[in-house]
Design a protein around this motif. Structure first.
Motif, PDB file in Angstrom:
ATOM      1  N   GLY A   7       0.821  -1.204   0.000  1.00  0.00           N
ATOM      2  CA  GLY A   7       0.000   0.000   0.000  1.00  0.00           C
ATOM      3  C   GLY A   7       0.848   1.243   0.000  1.00  0.00           C
ATOM      4  O   GLY A   7       2.084   1.180  -0.027  1.00  0.00           O
ATOM      5  N   GLY A  45      -3.966   4.838   0.611  1.00  0.00           N
ATOM      6  CA  GLY A  45      -4.005   3.494   0.067  1.00  0.00           C
ATOM      7  C   GLY A  45      -3.359   2.498   1.016  1.00  0.00           C
ATOM      8  O   GLY A  45      -2.805   1.485   0.583  1.00  0.00           O
ATOM      9  N   GLY A 101      -3.457  -2.010  -1.102  1.00  0.00           N
ATOM     10  CA  GLY A 101      -4.171  -0.782  -1.426  1.00  0.00           C
ATOM     11  C   GLY A 101      -3.659  -0.001  -2.613  1.00  0.00           C
ATOM     12  O   GLY A 101      -4.327   0.917  -3.092  1.00  0.00           O
ATOM     13  N   ASN A 102      -2.471  -0.325  -3.124  1.00  0.00           N
ATOM     14  CA  ASN A 102      -1.842   0.552  -4.115  1.00  0.00           C
ATOM     15  C   ASN A 102      -2.601   0.652  -5.435  1.00  0.00           C
ATOM     16  O   ASN A 102      -2.610   1.713  -6.069  1.00  0.00           O
ATOM     17  CB  ASN A 102      -0.400   0.113  -4.379  1.00  0.00           C
ATOM     18  CG  ASN A 102       0.597   0.836  -3.496  1.00  0.00           C
ATOM     19  OD1 ASN A 102       0.295   1.904  -2.962  1.00  0.00           O
ATOM     20  ND2 ASN A 102       1.776   0.265  -3.330  1.00  0.00           N
ATOM     21  N   ARG A 155      -5.926   0.409  -5.907  1.00  0.00           N
ATOM     22  CA  ARG A 155      -7.078   1.301  -5.701  1.00  0.00           C
ATOM     23  C   ARG A 155      -6.615   2.751  -5.542  1.00  0.00           C
ATOM     24  O   ARG A 155      -7.263   3.676  -6.033  1.00  0.00           O
ATOM     25  CB  ARG A 155      -7.876   0.864  -4.484  1.00  0.00           C
ATOM     26  CG  ARG A 155      -8.681  -0.395  -4.666  1.00  0.00           C
ATOM     27  CD  ARG A 155      -9.872  -0.192  -5.577  1.00  0.00           C
ATOM     28  NE  ARG A 155     -10.682  -1.418  -5.688  1.00  0.00           N
ATOM     29  CZ  ARG A 155     -11.499  -1.695  -6.686  1.00  0.00           C
ATOM     30  NH1 ARG A 155     -11.630  -0.849  -7.703  1.00  0.00           N
ATOM     31  NH2 ARG A 155     -12.183  -2.810  -6.696  1.00  0.00           N
ATOM     32  N   LEU A 156      -5.490   2.962  -4.857  1.00  0.00           N
ATOM     33  CA  LEU A 156      -4.929   4.316  -4.756  1.00  0.00           C
ATOM     34  C   LEU A 156      -4.612   4.846  -6.150  1.00  0.00           C
ATOM     35  O   LEU A 156      -4.939   5.997  -6.490  1.00  0.00           O
ATOM     36  CB  LEU A 156      -3.681   4.299  -3.885  1.00  0.00           C
ATOM     37  CG  LEU A 156      -2.907   5.612  -3.707  1.00  0.00           C
ATOM     38  CD1 LEU A 156      -2.145   5.603  -2.381  1.00  0.00           C
ATOM     39  CD2 LEU A 156      -1.920   5.882  -4.840  1.00  0.00           C
ATOM     40  N   ALA A 190      -9.622   2.922  -1.598  1.00  0.00           N
ATOM     41  CA  ALA A 190      -8.691   4.002  -1.275  1.00  0.00           C
ATOM     42  C   ALA A 190      -9.510   5.198  -0.829  1.00  0.00           C
ATOM     43  O   ALA A 190     -10.615   5.438  -1.328  1.00  0.00           O
ATOM     44  CB  ALA A 190      -7.848   4.358  -2.492  1.00  0.00           C
ATOM     45  N   SER A 232       5.483   4.288  -0.658  1.00  0.00           N
ATOM     46  CA  SER A 232       4.879   2.996  -0.982  1.00  0.00           C
ATOM     47  C   SER A 232       5.644   1.901  -0.252  1.00  0.00           C
ATOM     48  O   SER A 232       6.861   2.020  -0.052  1.00  0.00           O
ATOM     49  CB  SER A 232       4.924   2.763  -2.499  1.00  0.00           C
ATOM     50  OG  SER A 232       4.467   1.480  -2.855  1.00  0.00           O
TER      51      SER A 232
END
Length: 556
Positions: A70, A88, A124-125, A127-128, A250, A393
């Motif tokens: 994320g 995220g 989460g990355n 969706r971010l 996110a 990140s």
């Protein structure tokens, strides 16, 4: 010899700042930075460049970051001046109860908790990335994936840092055949520098998401691969469902800002503790003439150390995911409260004990320390319109949980929760709960000058030390008027075991006897960092990368 020459070259080039009248990027790996520059040259925005960097780092820096983890993103709009943040951060699945990391009534040892399924949060990355691209992207979604796909399919060479980090965890890989198949040598050991790594499974995942969007990551065969990796893990298997993945969002959250000597310092609020803790330290230091003391003054570093330990005491007590716990956010950065905390700092001696305060609006709570480890990555991008993106990140520790799904490393972010859910009979703010996001030290930061223009965008890797890496650089730029590159190169400082820790072999190491005279033990420690920054110079930008890292700066 080859490894040493590569490292010396990387350190030398990282220390060279680049200037640009238009767009510019800085990242912890040259190949990822090149992916960002490619997007700028194709007419992309700072967001497009940053997302291409994030994806490329998923391939070439799997030990630290990637789409299996994320991130936290801060965005400045060059036309309107608006600042926004996107969270995220990974989330705990529905099956994650407060006793997740308890064993026989006691917190599990970290070494037992992080490998395998128990530590994996919903990534989460992606969706971010989708949210950031929706708001600020210019290029087609699929184009952002092109450099990462080329790297995964064509292969890339192992750097000294990747080889070093792999060496830390390769002994575990005998129990994790998925990651061993990608990164281990035939004898099971870490890959040496220069080894060519190809990852066709990750390339296939990237192609799927490029064509199908985020739903191709969180659902279908790729979502099922994540579910299977966690629920059927060879170590610490636990339930994770497609419903957990589908529920992830996110979140755009308000930026947290505070004033310091005429500047405006902005970043992420909770679940990040970074900006809150930085603003607390700056607020405590503001009554001292840091500029007059200068970077070579033991007193200046003593003051930083005192503010640090008081702010971290508050961090460990009051901060957590605001969707689940009450956080006295404004109270923690209230000027009167910080003045009272600052009054605890004596310029001529160490306090010795560092208790949390009681900020306005706080509910009764006890302190409990979380266990972040020093992985992570940071990158910054600016485009020709003056849009700025600074993003951190992470997959947490080296190679995250050691699990892979569709070729990507899955995070071990849930170990950022405090393992013991209660202390002194009271619930801990950062305890595990279903859907909750663990407290983070990631500190993507943007600083505005008195004229309202961006003067600096910065961030770092380093676990709980991230906050201090960014903090010392901010003091370097704002108080000591150093170029960002020189501020980043300042010695690192932290604390632990009742002692002030200073970077081994640095100017602070030589200053240890003088610092010890303030009355607190001072020890030399290995305190690596991985800072990246961009600063405004006239009508253009100058980038900087940490000389301790393999990072570079590339102008459009």
């Amino acid at each position: 010899m080859i490894a040493r020459l590569f490292l010396l070259f990387a350190l030398f080039t990282a220390a060279l700042p680049a200037y640009a009248a238009g767009g510019i990027v800085t990242a912890a790996d040259p190949r990822a930075a090149e992916a960002g520059r490619e997007m700028l040259r194709a007419g992309g925005s700072a967001t497009d460049a940053a997302m291409a960097i994030m994806l490329a780092l998923s391939v070439v820096e799997p030990q630290s970051s990637g789409i299996g983890g994320g991130g936290l993103l801060v965005h400045h709009d060059g036309r309107t001046g608006a600042i926004a943040t996107v969270d995220g951060r990974e989330a705990a699945p529905a099956a994650a109860t407060p006793d997740r990391f308890m064993q026989d009534g006691r917190p599990m040892p970290f070494a037992s908790a992080f490998p395998g399924g128990k530590s994996v949060g919903v990534p989460g990355n992606i969706r971010l990335m989708a949210e950031a691209h929706r708001q600020w992207g210019r290029l087609p979604w699929a184009k952002l994936f092109e450099p990462a796909i080329r790297l995964a399919e064509g292969g890339y060479k192992v750097t000294p840092r990747m080889s070093q980090f792999a060496g830390y965890v390769a002994p575990l890989w005998k129990d994790f055949p998925g990651i061993a198949a990608i990164y281990a040598r035939d004898d099971g050991k870490a890959p040496p520098v220069g080894t060519l790594i190809r990852n066709p499974a990750l390339a296939k995942l990237l192609r799927d998401v490029a064509a199908g969007g985020p739903d191709a990551f969180y659902g279908g065969r790729n979502g099922q691969a994540i579910v299977d990796a966690v629920s059927k893990a060879p170590v610490n298997p636990v339930p994770l469902t497609l419903a957990d993945l589908a529920a992830y969002r996110a979140k755009e959250r308000p930026a947290l800002c505070g004033a310091y000597r005429g500047y405006r310092v902005c970043g992420m609020g909770p679940p990040s503790s970074g900006t809150t803790t930085i603003l607390q330290m700056l607020g405590m230091l503001e009554r001292f003439d840091m500029a007059a003391l200068g970077k070579d003054s033991p007193e200046a570093w003593h003051l930083i150390g005192e503010a640090m330990q008081l702010a971290y005491a508050d961090r460990d007590t009051w901060l957590g995911d605001t969707d689940f716990v009450s956080v006295p956010l404004q109270g923690l950065i209230d000027r009167d409260y910080l003045a009272r905390r600052s009054a605890l700092i004596a310029p001529d001696h160490a306090r010795g004990t560092y208790e949390p305060g009681v900020p306005p609006g706080a509910e009764p709570r006890t302190a409990a320390v979380s266990g972040e480890v020093s992985g992570t990555t940071h990158f910054v991008a600016v485009d020709g319109d003056g849009d700025v993106v600074t993003m951190t990140s992470t997959v947490e520790g080296p190679f995250g949980s050691q699990l892979v799904a569709s070729g990507m490393v899955l995070n071990n972010e849930l170990t950022d929760f405090t393992f013991a859910p209660e202390k002194d009979g009271a619930p801990v703010a950062n305890r595990v709960e279903p859907g909750k996001r663990p407290l983070s030290s990631m500190s993507p930061t943007i600083v505005y000058g008195p004229d309202g223009k961006v003067v600096l965008a910065i961030g770092s890797a380093g676990g709980k030390r991230i906050i201090m890496h960014v903090m010392k650089a901010l003091v370097g730029v704002l108080d000591w008027k150093l170029p960002a590159a020189d501020a980043i190169a300042l010695p690192n400082i932290f604390f632990g075991g009742g002692a002030l820790q200073v970077e081994q072999g640095s100017a602070l190491d030589a200053m240890r006897p003088a610092l010890a005279r303030f009355g607190q033990p001072v020890v030399a420690a290995d305190l690596p960092s991985k800072l990246n920054a961009i600063e405004r110079i006239g009508d253009g930008w100058r980038g900087a990368a940490d000389p301790r890292s393999e990072g570079v700066v590339l102008a459009e």
